[in-house]
Scaffold this motif. Structure first.
Motif, PDB file in Angstrom:
ATOM      1  N   ARG A   1       0.839  -1.208   0.000  1.00 45.97           N
ATOM      2  CA  ARG A   1       0.000   0.000   0.000  1.00 45.97           C
ATOM      3  C   ARG A   1       0.872   1.256   0.000  1.00 45.97           C
ATOM      4  O   ARG A   1       0.575   2.234  -0.698  1.00 45.97           O
TER       5      ARG A   1
ATOM      6  N   GLN B   1       1.099   4.037  -3.084  1.00 47.78           N
ATOM      7  CA  GLN B   1       0.632   5.383  -2.778  1.00 47.78           C
ATOM      8  C   GLN B   1       1.481   6.404  -3.511  1.00 47.78           C
ATOM      9  O   GLN B   1       2.687   6.494  -3.304  1.00 47.78           O
TER      10      GLN B   1
ATOM     11  N   SER C   1      -1.469  11.710  -2.893  1.00 44.75           N
ATOM     12  CA  SER C   1      -2.593  10.934  -2.367  1.00 44.75           C
ATOM     13  C   SER C   1      -2.898  11.418  -0.965  1.00 44.75           C
ATOM     14  O   SER C   1      -2.011  11.632  -0.160  1.00 44.75           O
TER      15      SER C   1
ATOM     16  N   PRO D   1      -0.812  12.179   3.520  1.00 45.58           N
ATOM     17  CA  PRO D   1      -0.911  10.863   2.877  1.00 45.58           C
ATOM     18  C   PRO D   1      -1.851   9.957   3.663  1.00 45.58           C
ATOM     19  O   PRO D   1      -1.899  10.001   4.891  1.00 45.58           O
TER      20      PRO D   1
ATOM     21  N   HIS E   1      -6.735  -0.253  -2.248  1.00 47.58           N
ATOM     22  CA  HIS E   1      -6.155   0.994  -2.732  1.00 47.58           C
ATOM     23  C   HIS E   1      -7.065   1.666  -3.756  1.00 47.58           C
ATOM     24  O   HIS E   1      -6.869   2.825  -4.110  1.00 47.58           O
TER      25      HIS E   1
END
Length: 304
Positions: A38, A42, A46, A59, A153
């Motif tokens: 993850r 990212q 994000s 984030p 995600h």
């Protein structure tokens, strides 16, 4: 017992020991691997919200424990084990082959009549070859594992692509073709060959070095220290290709390995290749300790 112990067991026994040890380590550490994937997926910019509804602009995933906590809170604890089925498929094939083949290939390189400590460069070459061969066979399992780990995600409201591991295999085959199961093979070969060399060769070397220190014996403490050393080498050397591999497998928008590398470098900078370094080391370090401790004990059972 060392992986390079001259009193070796048969290949079949070695494969069983290696596959079991790799699968056990995978089950214990996959929540950390999910967090790592993850973090690697990212992209810069994000954002997410904190527990109080604030924190916009930050984030979504921050750090190992923060990422684990966010996944568990938003998707449930079970989500931390997403990808465990293909993960076990992968470790049974990849883990079993790369470790079981290491000694035979090493012996082939130095010659059956060789006596003494195997030179480090032969250890590295043997591990590079076995890592590349094993992951070429196991790439489809790795792809499905990453795809399932990346499900959370997806943007809110977007339906899940797969209901499970077997559905993922069949869906990819049906909609993307057989070749799609080997998506990311290039960086995956690079990543796993390099990491395999870092893990197995450094484990051998660190263990040999530790055993030369007065007071140290071939026991669990030595295996633990050697496993940690192997994990550190593996993560430091393999992180850049690991990030590219995860992004290519989790995000089909990249044209090829080079495209993924350049976009990551120019859009996010060099440090993006070390995204998730701490959770990656936490995972790989723990994985190596568990795997090598289990492997040594399992081999000891066969040796009697």
């Amino acid at each position: 017992m060392s992986i390079s112990d001259p009193n070796r067991i048969s290949f079949a026994q070695s494969f069983l020991c290696s596959a079991f040890a790799a699968c056990f380590a995978e089950f214990c550490t996959i929540p950390l691997d999910t967090a790592k994937v993850r973090l690697q997926l990212q992209k810069k910019g994000s954002v997410g919200v904190d527990e109080d509804g604030g924190g916009m602009g930050l984030p979504k995933y921050r750090g190992l424990l923060g990422t684990v906590k966010t996944i568990a809170r938003e998707e449930g604890v079970y989500a931390l084990w997403k990808g465990i089925v293909p993960g076990l498929h992968r470790q049974c094939l990849y883990g079993g082959l790369r470790i079981a083949l290491y000694d035979p290939v090493k012996t082939f390189l130095v010659g059956a009549a060789f006596v003494g400590e195997v030179p480090l460069y032969h250890m590295i070459l043997a591990a590079l070859l076995t890592g590349a061969l094993a992951i070429t066979i196991a790439n489809p399992t790795d792809l499905v594992k990453v795809r399932l780990q990346a499900e959370g995600h997806l943007p809110s409201g977007v339906p899940k692509r797969y209901s499970g591991a077997m559905d993922a295999y069949s869906t990819i085959l049906k909609h993307e073709g057989l070749g799609a199961l080997w998506t990311g093979l290039g960086p995956n070969i690079a990543r796993n060959a390099i990491i395999n060399a870092a893990e197995l060769a450094s484990y051998d070397q660190v263990k040999q070095t530790i055993l030369k220190i007065p007071g140290f014996m071939d026991n669990a403490l030595t295996h633990l220290l050697a496993g940690l050393g192997a994990g550190l080498f593996a993560v430091f050397i393999g992180s850049p290709v690991d990030v590219v591999k995860s992004r290519m497998m989790g995000d089909p928008s990249y044209k090829n390995t080079f495209d993924c590398f350049l976009k990551t470098l120019f859009n996010e900078g060099f440090l993006a290749f070390y995204k998730g370094f701490l959770p990656n080391f936490g995972r790989v370090g723990a994985w190596n300790v568990i795997m090598f401790l289990t492997l040594e004990q399992a081999k000891g059972v066969f040796r009697g």
